[in-house]
Structures are given as structure tokens and as C-alpha cells.
Design a protein around this motif. Sequence first.
Motif, PDB file in Angstrom:
ATOM      1  N   CYS A 121      20.070  46.434  59.924  1.00  0.00           N
ATOM      2  CA  CYS A 121      19.480  46.156  61.242  1.00  0.00           C
ATOM      3  C   CYS A 121      18.164  45.381  61.148  1.00  0.00           C
ATOM      4  O   CYS A 121      17.138  45.800  61.694  1.00  0.00           O
ATOM      5  N   PRO A 122      18.170  44.221  60.476  1.00  0.00           N
ATOM      6  CA  PRO A 122      16.940  43.425  60.416  1.00  0.00           C
ATOM      7  C   PRO A 122      16.638  42.791  61.773  1.00  0.00           C
ATOM      8  O   PRO A 122      17.484  42.789  62.674  1.00  0.00           O
ATOM      9  N   LEU A 123      15.445  42.228  61.902  1.00  0.00           N
ATOM     10  CA  LEU A 123      15.101  41.512  63.125  1.00  0.00           C
ATOM     11  C   LEU A 123      16.059  40.344  63.341  1.00  0.00           C
ATOM     12  O   LEU A 123      16.457  39.676  62.388  1.00  0.00           O
ATOM     13  N   SER A 124      16.389  40.111  64.588  1.00  0.00           N
ATOM     14  CA  SER A 124      17.166  38.930  64.953  1.00  0.00           C
ATOM     15  C   SER A 124      16.206  37.750  65.067  1.00  0.00           C
ATOM     16  O   SER A 124      14.979  37.930  64.997  1.00  0.00           O
ATOM     17  N   GLU A 125      16.746  36.554  65.260  1.00  0.00           N
ATOM     18  CA  GLU A 125      15.866  35.401  65.486  1.00  0.00           C
ATOM     19  C   GLU A 125      14.991  35.643  66.705  1.00  0.00           C
ATOM     20  O   GLU A 125      13.797  35.339  66.694  1.00  0.00           O
TER      21      GLU A 125
END
Length: 158
Positions: free
Chosen positions: A28-32
Amino acid sequence: MAAKGEAVMALYLMRHGDFIPREIDPDCPLSERGVVEVTKAAELAAGRGARVLQIQHSDRTRAAQTASICSEILRPPGGCGEMAGLHPHDDIFAVLGFIEDTEDSMLIGHLPFLEKLASYLVTATLEKAVTSFPTAAIVCLDREPDQETWKIVWKIKP
């Protein structure tokens, strides 16, 4: 009011930015979009004169990435580090000692934890909602050294 020479303590509560769903990326990394909104929020906070001495974040990827972006922009002299007790359903009382012992810090975490913590700091109860935390929102609270409860000074919603 603070006595002459005594500074008001500030606390910055921030929710991580928008993230990629677990079904697509288990970390669940940051999205753009999340990177853009966190950058904007940190820049707005810097523009408001936010004085952040240190940043603490949960161990989740999206919170660590949010903290890294904020650290690049706000340049806290105490750096940026991982802190236990900031997960969504953690007990807010576990972080109160840190808050009491630390000035001008930023905590980056998750919902519903941040909403409960803000409620308790402002009203001394968990039942009264005082603010919401959309992704990348920053809430600045402060209090006079002789006061028990905090006040919301400003909120940034990118």
C-alpha cells in the motif's frame, strides 16, 4: 497565556497520503496522487510557518513515504523516525507521554486513530469528534504550557 519567555507547544497531526489499494500492491505505497497531495500539504504547512522539530510515523509504507516527503520540505532538525502506537486501532493513550515530553513534533498516522487522538487532546474525551482527516490533511494544535487541553489552530486539506 504563556508566561513571558514560555513558548506555546505545537503538535502537527497528519494522515498519510492517498495510497495504492492492497489488492494491487500489498505494501500500500503512496499513489501518484498521494505524492502530489502530501507535497502540497507540506509546502502549505511550511508557508504557514510550521516549526516541526521532529517527525514520527507508523511503520506502514504509506506513512513512511509521507514522512519522508514532509521531512524534505519541513527539514526537522530532529529528523524523521518510526514510532509504535500510530496504527489505525492503537490505543491513543500510549502516545500521550511522547506528546507531553516533546515540543513541535509531527505525528503521521492513520484513521480512526488520528481522529480519536485529536478529539481527546481538544475535549479530554473520545466521544466528541473535533475534526476529520482526509488523506494528507495536517491539523496544527497548540497549547499554552499551563493548559491541559489543546486548541486547533489551523488545518490543511490539499
